[in-house]
Design a protein around this motif. Structure first.
Motif, PDB file in Angstrom:
ATOM      1  N   LEU A   1       0.817  -1.215   0.000  1.00 31.86           N
ATOM      2  CA  LEU A   1       0.000   0.000   0.000  1.00 31.86           C
ATOM      3  C   LEU A   1       0.848   1.261   0.000  1.00 31.86           C
ATOM      4  CD1 LEU A   1      -2.744  -0.998   2.599  1.00 31.86           C
ATOM      5  CD2 LEU A   1      -2.912  -1.034   0.108  1.00 31.86           C
ATOM      6  N   ASN A   2       2.153   1.119   0.112  1.00 28.80           N
ATOM      7  CA  ASN A   2       3.054   2.270   0.115  1.00 28.80           C
ATOM      8  C   ASN A   2       3.390   2.642  -1.332  1.00 28.80           C
ATOM      9  OD1 ASN A   2       4.656   4.287   1.340  1.00 28.80           O
ATOM     10  ND2 ASN A   2       6.489   3.031   1.045  1.00 28.80           N
ATOM     11  N   ILE A   3       2.364   3.109  -2.031  1.00 30.20           N
ATOM     12  CA  ILE A   3       2.495   3.405  -3.457  1.00 30.20           C
ATOM     13  C   ILE A   3       2.273   4.892  -3.686  1.00 30.20           C
ATOM     14  CG2 ILE A   3       1.798   1.104  -4.192  1.00 30.20           C
ATOM     15  CD1 ILE A   3      -1.017   2.111  -4.552  1.00 30.20           C
ATOM     16  N   PRO A   4       2.750   5.418  -4.820  1.00 28.88           N
ATOM     17  CA  PRO A   4       2.559   6.851  -5.102  1.00 28.88           C
ATOM     18  C   PRO A   4       1.084   7.210  -5.130  1.00 28.88           C
ATOM     19  CG  PRO A   4       4.128   5.874  -6.638  1.00 28.88           C
ATOM     20  CD  PRO A   4       3.498   4.743  -5.882  1.00 28.88           C
ATOM     21  N   PRO A   5       0.751   8.478  -4.834  1.00 31.14           N
ATOM     22  CA  PRO A   5      -0.640   8.927  -4.937  1.00 31.14           C
ATOM     23  C   PRO A   5      -1.225   8.597  -6.303  1.00 31.14           C
ATOM     24  CG  PRO A   5       0.707  10.598  -3.880  1.00 31.14           C
ATOM     25  CD  PRO A   5       1.646   9.536  -4.348  1.00 31.14           C
ATOM     26  N   GLN A   6      -2.514   8.169  -6.299  1.00 30.33           N
ATOM     27  CA  GLN A   6      -3.130   7.643  -7.511  1.00 30.33           C
ATOM     28  C   GLN A   6      -3.755   8.699  -8.415  1.00 30.33           C
ATOM     29  OE1 GLN A   6      -3.098   3.951  -8.055  1.00 30.33           O
ATOM     30  NE2 GLN A   6      -1.450   4.650  -6.715  1.00 30.33           N
ATOM     31  N   GLY A   7      -3.989   9.907  -7.914  1.00 34.30           N
ATOM     32  CA  GLY A   7      -4.654  10.929  -8.721  1.00 34.30           C
ATOM     33  C   GLY A   7      -3.703  11.609  -9.680  1.00 34.30           C
ATOM     34  N   ALA A   8      -4.269  12.516 -10.487  1.00 35.61           N
ATOM     35  CA  ALA A   8      -3.476  13.254 -11.468  1.00 35.61           C
ATOM     36  C   ALA A   8      -3.223  14.683 -11.014  1.00 35.61           C
ATOM     37  CB  ALA A   8      -4.197  13.249 -12.821  1.00 35.61           C
ATOM     38  N   GLY A   9      -3.419  14.991  -9.763  1.00 40.09           N
ATOM     39  CA  GLY A   9      -3.288  16.347  -9.248  1.00 40.09           C
ATOM     40  C   GLY A   9      -1.874  16.675  -8.813  1.00 40.09           C
ATOM     41  N   PRO A  10      -1.737  17.586  -7.847  1.00 41.71           N
ATOM     42  CA  PRO A  10      -0.417  18.082  -7.456  1.00 41.71           C
ATOM     43  C   PRO A  10       0.400  17.109  -6.603  1.00 41.71           C
ATOM     44  CG  PRO A  10      -2.107  19.053  -6.075  1.00 41.71           C
ATOM     45  CD  PRO A  10      -2.822  18.264  -7.132  1.00 41.71           C
ATOM     46  N   PHE A  11      -0.209  16.039  -6.128  1.00 41.14           N
ATOM     47  CA  PHE A  11       0.523  15.131  -5.256  1.00 41.14           C
ATOM     48  C   PHE A  11       1.420  14.195  -6.065  1.00 41.14           C
ATOM     49  CE2 PHE A  11      -3.083  16.112  -2.394  1.00 41.14           C
ATOM     50  CZ  PHE A  11      -2.350  16.565  -1.315  1.00 41.14           C
ATOM     51  N   ASN A  12       2.650  14.017  -5.604  1.00 39.66           N
ATOM     52  CA  ASN A  12       3.561  13.020  -6.135  1.00 39.66           C
ATOM     53  C   ASN A  12       4.413  12.522  -4.977  1.00 39.66           C
ATOM     54  OD1 ASN A  12       5.702  14.948  -5.773  1.00 39.66           O
ATOM     55  ND2 ASN A  12       5.088  15.878  -7.739  1.00 39.66           N
ATOM     56  N   VAL A  13       5.353  11.638  -5.249  1.00 43.28           N
ATOM     57  CA  VAL A  13       6.153  11.054  -4.183  1.00 43.28           C
ATOM     58  C   VAL A  13       6.941  12.115  -3.432  1.00 43.28           C
ATOM     59  CG1 VAL A  13       8.034   9.459  -3.684  1.00 43.28           C
ATOM     60  CG2 VAL A  13       6.310   8.851  -5.395  1.00 43.28           C
ATOM     61  N   GLU A  14       7.522  13.080  -4.184  1.00 44.70           N
ATOM     62  CA  GLU A  14       8.333  14.119  -3.542  1.00 44.70           C
ATOM     63  C   GLU A  14       7.488  14.989  -2.627  1.00 44.70           C
ATOM     64  OE1 GLU A  14       8.382  13.401  -6.764  1.00 44.70           O
ATOM     65  OE2 GLU A  14      10.346  12.432  -6.866  1.00 44.70           O
ATOM     66  N   VAL A  15       6.312  15.397  -3.095  1.00 44.76           N
ATOM     67  CA  VAL A  15       5.422  16.227  -2.276  1.00 44.76           C
ATOM     68  C   VAL A  15       4.965  15.461  -1.042  1.00 44.76           C
ATOM     69  CG1 VAL A  15       3.164  17.364  -2.216  1.00 44.76           C
ATOM     70  CG2 VAL A  15       4.648  17.660  -4.200  1.00 44.76           C
ATOM     71  N   LYS A  16       4.601  14.184  -1.232  1.00 39.82           N
ATOM     72  CA  LYS A  16       4.150  13.366  -0.107  1.00 39.82           C
ATOM     73  C   LYS A  16       5.248  13.234   0.948  1.00 39.82           C
ATOM     74  CE  LYS A  16       2.839   8.622   1.050  1.00 39.82           C
ATOM     75  NZ  LYS A  16       2.531   7.273   0.520  1.00 39.82           N
ATOM     76  N   ASP A  17       6.467  12.927   0.509  1.00 36.14           N
ATOM     77  CA  ASP A  17       7.575  12.756   1.460  1.00 36.14           C
ATOM     78  C   ASP A  17       7.875  14.065   2.189  1.00 36.14           C
ATOM     79  OD1 ASP A  17       7.740  10.140   0.731  1.00 36.14           O
ATOM     80  OD2 ASP A  17       9.449  10.404  -0.629  1.00 36.14           O
TER      81      ASP A  17
END
Length: 536
Positions: A244-260
């Protein structure tokens, strides 16, 4: 003098400017505080709305699991097969386990494509019998780690809720299995947390993680499976399932870098750590790269014990500058649009639930009630009649009160197997559907009496009438003649007839006995020549 006047004017202008700046500063601070409060309120409400949609999604999956259990598993063939393992030898259990696995494997494979994660059968003593996701892992005692299974096997009632497991965690739907009035075990249908993550992140403005307390994983999960969990950046006390530790699924501003970056920033907040230590909910907002983000920690509770086992960690964002530039009017418009969207979601959910409710109550081929719902309806009618009799007795109106008389009609198609064998199952289904249409048309054009009909099983049907035995007999005879005449004229069907059994209900408190009587009457009709009506 001129110099003095000039200085006084200069001081006056300076004072005006200073006071103006002070007032402007005070107004700006007040306005800024107001804006911050409004933004915080708006963000939190938007966050709550997203979480409500998530909870509605969870509820919808519970209804889907109900439909799967009732339509596929809670059937005589499946329950009967599983019942063979009840109190059987280990050799017999191995044979039943293999047969059950082969019988339901196509179902399980189709469920996987619908984000159903687990199909798990358990014995009545709370031992694992068959895990479709780990078919070679069975026999372990689930009593210490799966209170939902203990609850279902003890109370014979379904369970819906989140619960951690020996391998996977998820929103569990556990059902008791009873065959021939004997409790033989239970079955679990569990949804993948990944499906809820995908639904939550679909808009592109949110992402969500499901995390567990480290101690919970160490206590509950198989030691061989604990390697499937990794540390979660928000706290050393939290773990996340690696799948479940996967990148955000949407197409918006969230990505791995933003999440971290957001998790690292929130990790450094003492208020966040205090909330985690206290097993409490948390809400906060932060700026990152010119954008406003909010984080919500919702306690994840074990559905049976109501104990905290982890968190639903969710982040949301929106363009603060663009939103604020539109002013309060646009805020009202946004609220209005969100309300419409929310109302539409509720409407769709209600429509789906209503549709699922109908599938759970009515036979899809004939449109008649199914057996389970039919029994609920007539039991309620008979119970109501008994209750009214009791009221009349208490009020001294026994002489004036006349109890309603009810009868049962059971009928089926004569030589239906021959129809299927000679003409095919498509024609057999058409015959059943046409028979139901004839009965429904007769009901509409008859005397207006209320009657209930159900597809009892295969080609067998059951009717419940508010009528005495003579009236029920006459109605059954009318049906018999009509079926014989109408089917003879149908261009696509072979002519067929029906046999009928009729009884008047004499013991309203013993419905099973009355059902047995009407079944015997039908048996007699078929044994003595068919195409006739026999009283029981």
């Amino acid at each position: 003098m001129k110099i003095l006047i000039s200085r006084i004017k200069s001081l006056a202008v300076t004072a005006i400017i200073v006071r103006s700046l002070a007032i402007f500063l005070l107004l700006s601070v007040a306005f800024t505080v107001t804006i911050i409060n409004e933004v915080r309120y708006f963000v939190q409400k938007s966050h709550d709305l997203a979480y409500q949609k998530f909870e509605q999604s969870v509820e919808s999956t519970a209804r889907l699991a109900d439909a799967i259990f009732e339509a596929v598993i809670d059937r005589p063939d499946v329950a009967g097969l599983f019942a063979q393992a009840h109190e059987a030898s280990e050799e017999k259990q191995l044979s039943v386990r293999a047969d059950l696995y082969n019988a339901l494997l196509p179902l399980y494979q189709s469920l996987l494509s619908s984000d159903i994660q687990q199909l798990h059968f358990h014995t009545s003593t709370n031992h694992s019998f068959l895990r479709f996701h780990r078919p070679n892992l069975f026999g372990d005692d689930l009593t210490p780690v799966r209170p939902s299974i203990v609850y279902v096997n003890k109370h014979l009632k379904p369970f819906h809720g989140f619960e951690e497991g020996r391998i996977f965690n998820g929103f569990r739907h556990v059902y008791p299995i009873v065959h021939n009035s004997v409790h033989v075990g239970s079955v679990e249908i569990s949804n993948s947390l990944g499906s809820f993550k995908k639904a939550f992140e679909n808009s592109g403005t949110e992402f969500v993680d499901f995390v567990l307390f480290k101690q919970v994983v160490e206590d509950k999960v198989f030691e061989s499976e604990q390697s499937n969990y990794i540390s979660y950046p928000l706290s050393s006390e939290l773990l996340i399932q690696s799948s479940l530790n996967i990148p955000p699924q949407g197409a918006g501003p969230f990505n791995v870098e933003v999440k971290d970056a957001l998790l690292e920033r929130m990790q450094n907040r003492r208020s966040v750590q205090n909330a985690i230590q206290a097993n409490a909910d948390y809400f906060g907002i932060t700026w990152l790269n010119g954008a406003l983000y909010s984080m919500k920690l919702n306690i994840l509770e074990n559905g049976s014990r109501q104990e905290p086992v982890g968190y639903v960690v969710s982040f949301s964002t929106f363009d603060y500058i663009a939103e604020s530039a539109r002013g309060h009017l646009n805020q009202f418009v946004l609220f209005f649009l969100v309300s419409i969207l929310f109302a539409w979601i509720l409407y769709r959910q209600r429509s789906l639930l209503k549709e699922m409710k109908r599938y759970a109550r009515y036979d899809s081929l004939t449109g008649f009630m199914n057996r389970r719902y039919f029994l609920e309806v007539i039991t309620a009618k008979l119970t109501e009649n008994v209750a009214r009799e009791g009221v009349a007795n208490r009020e001294g109106r026994k002489r004036d009160w006349v109890p309603s008389r009810y009868s049962l009609i059971m009928f089926d198609i004569d030589h239906f197997k021959a129809v299927n064998d000679q003409y095919g199952h498509d024609i057999g289904d058409l015959a059943l559907k046409y028979l139901a249409t004839l009965v429904a048309d007769l009901q509409k054009s008859n005397d207006g009496r209320k009657r209930w009909f159900a597809r009892w099983g295969g080609e067998e049907f059951m009717g419940f009438l508010r009528a005495d035995c003579d009236q029920a007999y006459d109605f059954a005879e009318t049906m018999r003649k009509m079926i014989e005449e109408k089917t003879d004229l149908h261009p696509d069907l072979p002519r067929f007839t029906c046999s009928f059994g009729v009884v008047e209900i004499t013991d309203r408190k013993n419905l099973q006995g009355e059902l047995k009587r009407v079944d015997q009457a039908l048996y007699e009709a078929k044994a003595t020549g068919r195409n006739k009506v026999v009283r029981g």
